[in-house]
Design a protein around this motif. Sequence first.
Motif, short mmCIF file in Angstrom:
data_model
loop_
_atom_site.label_atom_id
_atom_site.label_comp_id
_atom_site.label_asym_id
_atom_site.label_seq_id
_atom_site.Cartn_x
_atom_site.Cartn_y
_atom_site.Cartn_z
N GLY A 85 1.31 6.46 -6.90
CA GLY A 85 0.16 7.30 -7.23
C GLY A 85 0.51 8.78 -7.18
N LEU A 86 1.30 9.17 -6.20
CA LEU A 86 1.74 10.57 -6.13
C LEU A 86 2.66 10.93 -7.29
CD1 LEU A 86 2.32 11.12 -2.32
CD2 LEU A 86 0.53 12.09 -3.75
N MET B 185 -7.13 5.52 -9.54
CA MET B 185 -5.86 5.61 -10.25
C MET B 185 -5.97 5.00 -11.66
SD MET B 185 -2.84 5.25 -7.45
CE MET B 185 -3.49 4.05 -6.32
N ALA C 141 -5.65 10.88 -9.79
CA ALA C 141 -4.44 10.15 -9.41
C ALA C 141 -4.01 10.50 -7.99
CB ALA C 141 -3.32 10.44 -10.40
N ILE C 142 -4.02 11.75 -7.65
CA ILE C 142 -3.57 12.17 -6.31
C ILE C 142 -4.59 11.74 -5.26
CG2 ILE C 142 -3.05 14.17 -4.88
CD1 ILE C 142 -1.78 15.41 -7.40
N ALA D 152 -4.07 8.10 -4.69
CA ALA D 152 -2.86 7.87 -3.90
C ALA D 152 -3.11 8.16 -2.43
CB ALA D 152 -1.73 8.73 -4.43
N ARG E 60 0.83 -1.21 0.00
CA ARG E 60 0.00 0.00 0.00
C ARG E 60 0.86 1.25 0.00
NH1 ARG E 60 -5.06 -1.60 3.92
NH2 ARG E 60 -5.69 -3.39 2.69
N ASN F 282 -8.16 0.46 -0.38
CA ASN F 282 -7.35 0.15 -1.54
C ASN F 282 -8.13 -0.09 -2.83
OD1 ASN F 282 -8.37 -2.20 -0.54
ND2 ASN F 282 -6.44 -3.32 -0.55
N ALA G 94 -4.90 5.23 -0.83
CA ALA G 94 -4.31 3.91 -1.06
C ALA G 94 -4.06 3.13 0.23
CB ALA G 94 -3.00 4.05 -1.83
N ALA H 171 1.77 1.83 -3.54
CA ALA H 171 0.66 2.44 -4.28
C ALA H 171 0.56 3.93 -3.97
CB ALA H 171 -0.65 1.73 -3.94
N LEU H 172 0.78 4.29 -2.72
CA LEU H 172 0.77 5.70 -2.34
C LEU H 172 1.87 6.46 -3.07
CD1 LEU H 172 -0.09 8.05 -0.35
CD2 LEU H 172 1.72 7.20 1.11
N THR H 173 3.08 5.93 -3.04
CA THR H 173 4.21 6.62 -3.67
C THR H 173 4.06 6.71 -5.18
OG1 THR H 173 5.63 5.78 -1.91
CG2 THR H 173 6.71 6.59 -3.89
#
Length: 85
Positions: free
Chosen positions: A9-10, A78, A60-61, A64, A2, A71, A67, A5-7
């Motif tokens: 996505g940013l 995303m 997208a942000i 993220a 996760r 999820n 995320a 996915a955060l990273t």
Amino acid sequence: MRNAALTLGLIGGVLAMIVGFFGYGYTEFIAKNGAIGDFGQQVDHPAMIKFASFLAPILAIAGAAMARSQNIPAGILMLAAAVGI
């Protein structure tokens, strides 16, 4: 996973902002200055390009940011951003 996915996505959101700025700027430039011979001509649907250029980075942000907690909706957001780009 996760956190990845955060990273990612940013990173994708920032890249989508760059692509969106270019797409929005191109349509505005051609609308104000007219076509530049064969080099630059207006796209078929400039309003759709402007809308996608604005909406894709936001999706997208937002995906993220979600995320780590939710999820499945984050992944859908995303994926929608990727389709918009």
